[in-house]
Structures are given as C-alpha cells and as structure tokens.
Design a protein around this motif. Sequence first.
Motif, PDB file in Angstrom:
ATOM      1  N   LEU A  21       5.605 -43.032  34.283  1.00  0.00           N
ATOM      2  CA  LEU A  21       5.540 -43.804  33.047  1.00  0.00           C
ATOM      3  C   LEU A  21       5.961 -42.965  31.842  1.00  0.00           C
ATOM      4  O   LEU A  21       6.633 -43.472  30.934  1.00  0.00           O
ATOM      5  CB  LEU A  21       4.129 -44.357  32.831  1.00  0.00           C
ATOM      6  CG  LEU A  21       3.723 -45.523  33.718  1.00  0.00           C
ATOM      7  CD1 LEU A  21       2.289 -45.953  33.390  1.00  0.00           C
ATOM      8  CD2 LEU A  21       4.661 -46.703  33.547  1.00  0.00           C
ATOM      9  N   GLU A  22       5.586 -41.703  31.847  1.00  0.00           N
ATOM     10  CA  GLU A  22       5.976 -40.836  30.743  1.00  0.00           C
ATOM     11  C   GLU A  22       7.488 -40.626  30.721  1.00  0.00           C
ATOM     12  O   GLU A  22       8.123 -40.682  29.661  1.00  0.00           O
ATOM     13  CB  GLU A  22       5.257 -39.498  30.840  1.00  0.00           C
ATOM     14  CG  GLU A  22       5.509 -38.619  29.633  1.00  0.00           C
ATOM     15  CD  GLU A  22       4.689 -37.351  29.634  1.00  0.00           C
ATOM     16  OE1 GLU A  22       4.991 -36.478  28.808  1.00  0.00           O
ATOM     17  OE2 GLU A  22       3.760 -37.227  30.458  1.00  0.00           O
ATOM     18  N   LYS A  23       8.076 -40.391  31.903  1.00  0.00           N
ATOM     19  CA  LYS A  23       9.527 -40.243  31.980  1.00  0.00           C
ATOM     20  C   LYS A  23      10.229 -41.518  31.524  1.00  0.00           C
ATOM     21  O   LYS A  23      11.257 -41.466  30.852  1.00  0.00           O
ATOM     22  CB  LYS A  23       9.961 -39.889  33.404  1.00  0.00           C
ATOM     23  CG  LYS A  23       9.653 -38.478  33.802  1.00  0.00           C
ATOM     24  CD  LYS A  23      10.142 -38.202  35.217  1.00  0.00           C
ATOM     25  CE  LYS A  23       9.800 -36.805  35.670  1.00  0.00           C
ATOM     26  NZ  LYS A  23      10.254 -36.548  37.057  1.00  0.00           N
ATOM     27  N   ALA A  24       9.666 -42.657  31.898  1.00  0.00           N
ATOM     28  CA  ALA A  24      10.243 -43.942  31.498  1.00  0.00           C
ATOM     29  C   ALA A  24      10.193 -44.097  29.980  1.00  0.00           C
ATOM     30  O   ALA A  24      11.164 -44.551  29.364  1.00  0.00           O
ATOM     31  CB  ALA A  24       9.499 -45.088  32.175  1.00  0.00           C
ATOM     32  N   MET A  25       9.073 -43.720  29.385  1.00  0.00           N
ATOM     33  CA  MET A  25       8.937 -43.819  27.936  1.00  0.00           C
ATOM     34  C   MET A  25       9.974 -42.941  27.241  1.00  0.00           C
ATOM     35  O   MET A  25      10.617 -43.369  26.276  1.00  0.00           O
ATOM     36  CB  MET A  25       7.536 -43.399  27.508  1.00  0.00           C
ATOM     37  CG  MET A  25       7.338 -43.387  26.011  1.00  0.00           C
ATOM     38  SD  MET A  25       5.878 -42.485  25.483  1.00  0.00           S
ATOM     39  CE  MET A  25       6.258 -40.825  26.006  1.00  0.00           C
ATOM     40  N   LEU A  26      10.161 -41.725  27.746  1.00  0.00           N
ATOM     41  CA  LEU A  26      11.135 -40.820  27.137  1.00  0.00           C
ATOM     42  C   LEU A  26      12.557 -41.349  27.296  1.00  0.00           C
ATOM     43  O   LEU A  26      13.383 -41.215  26.388  1.00  0.00           O
ATOM     44  CB  LEU A  26      11.004 -39.424  27.746  1.00  0.00           C
ATOM     45  CG  LEU A  26       9.694 -38.699  27.420  1.00  0.00           C
ATOM     46  CD1 LEU A  26       9.602 -37.393  28.201  1.00  0.00           C
ATOM     47  CD2 LEU A  26       9.563 -38.451  25.934  1.00  0.00           C
ATOM     48  N   ALA A  27      12.835 -41.960  28.429  1.00  0.00           N
ATOM     49  CA  ALA A  27      14.160 -42.555  28.639  1.00  0.00           C
ATOM     50  C   ALA A  27      14.380 -43.715  27.668  1.00  0.00           C
ATOM     51  O   ALA A  27      15.466 -43.869  27.104  1.00  0.00           O
ATOM     52  CB  ALA A  27      14.304 -43.028  30.077  1.00  0.00           C
ATOM     53  N   GLN A  28      13.349 -44.507  27.462  1.00  0.00           N
ATOM     54  CA  GLN A  28      13.457 -45.637  26.539  1.00  0.00           C
ATOM     55  C   GLN A  28      13.697 -45.144  25.116  1.00  0.00           C
ATOM     56  O   GLN A  28      14.525 -45.689  24.395  1.00  0.00           O
ATOM     57  CB  GLN A  28      12.195 -46.481  26.594  1.00  0.00           C
ATOM     58  CG  GLN A  28      12.253 -47.724  25.728  1.00  0.00           C
ATOM     59  CD  GLN A  28      10.954 -48.513  25.770  1.00  0.00           C
ATOM     60  OE1 GLN A  28       9.893 -47.947  26.008  1.00  0.00           O
ATOM     61  NE2 GLN A  28      11.048 -49.799  25.534  1.00  0.00           N
ATOM     62  N   ARG A  29      12.978 -44.127  24.736  1.00  0.00           N
ATOM     63  CA  ARG A  29      13.160 -43.568  23.391  1.00  0.00           C
ATOM     64  C   ARG A  29      14.548 -42.989  23.213  1.00  0.00           C
ATOM     65  O   ARG A  29      15.088 -42.984  22.105  1.00  0.00           O
ATOM     66  CB  ARG A  29      12.128 -42.482  23.122  1.00  0.00           C
ATOM     67  CG  ARG A  29      10.763 -43.025  22.848  1.00  0.00           C
ATOM     68  CD  ARG A  29       9.823 -41.911  22.476  1.00  0.00           C
ATOM     69  NE  ARG A  29       8.496 -42.424  22.192  1.00  0.00           N
ATOM     70  CZ  ARG A  29       7.451 -41.678  21.924  1.00  0.00           C
ATOM     71  NH1 ARG A  29       7.572 -40.362  21.897  1.00  0.00           N
ATOM     72  NH2 ARG A  29       6.287 -42.216  21.677  1.00  0.00           N
ATOM     73  N   GLY A  30      15.117 -42.477  24.300  1.00  0.00           N
ATOM     74  CA  GLY A  30      16.460 -41.913  24.245  1.00  0.00           C
ATOM     75  C   GLY A  30      17.551 -42.973  24.317  1.00  0.00           C
ATOM     76  O   GLY A  30      18.730 -42.651  24.231  1.00  0.00           O
ATOM     77  N   GLY A  31      17.166 -44.224  24.499  1.00  0.00           N
ATOM     78  CA  GLY A  31      18.137 -45.307  24.536  1.00  0.00           C
ATOM     79  C   GLY A  31      18.699 -45.598  25.916  1.00  0.00           C
ATOM     80  O   GLY A  31      19.627 -46.394  26.055  1.00  0.00           O
ATOM     81  N   ASP A  32      18.170 -44.974  26.940  1.00  0.00           N
ATOM     82  CA  ASP A  32      18.659 -45.176  28.310  1.00  0.00           C
ATOM     83  C   ASP A  32      17.798 -46.248  28.989  1.00  0.00           C
ATOM     84  O   ASP A  32      16.865 -45.953  29.718  1.00  0.00           O
ATOM     85  CB  ASP A  32      18.600 -43.863  29.075  1.00  0.00           C
ATOM     86  CG  ASP A  32      19.315 -43.924  30.401  1.00  0.00           C
ATOM     87  OD1 ASP A  32      19.837 -45.003  30.753  1.00  0.00           O
ATOM     88  OD2 ASP A  32      19.355 -42.888  31.099  1.00  0.00           O
ATOM     89  N   THR A  35      17.692 -46.383  33.045  1.00  0.00           N
ATOM     90  CA  THR A  35      16.765 -45.409  33.643  1.00  0.00           C
ATOM     91  C   THR A  35      15.331 -45.833  33.394  1.00  0.00           C
ATOM     92  O   THR A  35      14.473 -45.700  34.274  1.00  0.00           O
ATOM     93  CB  THR A  35      17.023 -44.001  33.072  1.00  0.00           C
ATOM     94  OG1 THR A  35      18.380 -43.652  33.317  1.00  0.00           O
ATOM     95  CG2 THR A  35      16.108 -42.970  33.704  1.00  0.00           C
ATOM     96  N   TYR A  36      15.061 -46.327  32.198  1.00  0.00           N
ATOM     97  CA  TYR A  36      13.720 -46.820  31.865  1.00  0.00           C
ATOM     98  C   TYR A  36      13.287 -47.901  32.853  1.00  0.00           C
ATOM     99  O   TYR A  36      12.171 -47.868  33.374  1.00  0.00           O
ATOM    100  CB  TYR A  36      13.692 -47.363  30.433  1.00  0.00           C
ATOM    101  CG  TYR A  36      12.497 -48.211  30.129  1.00  0.00           C
ATOM    102  CD1 TYR A  36      11.243 -47.636  29.936  1.00  0.00           C
ATOM    103  CD2 TYR A  36      12.604 -49.597  30.037  1.00  0.00           C
ATOM    104  CE1 TYR A  36      10.137 -48.420  29.668  1.00  0.00           C
ATOM    105  CE2 TYR A  36      11.504 -50.379  29.767  1.00  0.00           C
ATOM    106  CZ  TYR A  36      10.274 -49.786  29.574  1.00  0.00           C
ATOM    107  OH  TYR A  36       9.167 -50.564  29.315  1.00  0.00           O
TER     108      TYR A  36
END
Length: 59
Positions: A21-32, A35-36
């Motif tokens: 979930l943390e990796k998903a959140m970071l991907a979402q914040r990065g605009g990906d 991957t999210y």
Amino acid sequence: MLSLFRKDPTKKLQKTYEAKLEKAMLAQRGGDIKTYSLLTEEAEKIRAEIEALQAEQKS
C-alpha cells in the motif's frame, strides 16, 4: 505450549500488505497510475489471504 513458539503467519502478510500500500501511494503521488493500480490489486489479494487465515484461526 508449542503454540508459544509458532510464528503468526498473518503478521508477515500484514507487513507485506502495508508495504504494498505504501508503494502504491508513492506511485500515485508520482503520477504513475498504472503501477498504483497493479500494486493496489496485489495488496487486496494479500488482504484477502489475511482475512481467510484469520477466519480459519477463529473456527
């Protein structure tokens, strides 16, 4: 007495779930968003495994 020394499999799965979930959140914040979506789907599968193990332990 032996149950004292057994490791709880749900704890390991819970850590994996939170990491996904943390990796998903970071991907979402990065605009990906792709991957999210993939990471969120994997996290939901892990959550289903956790719930199944918890239900098995209760019965």
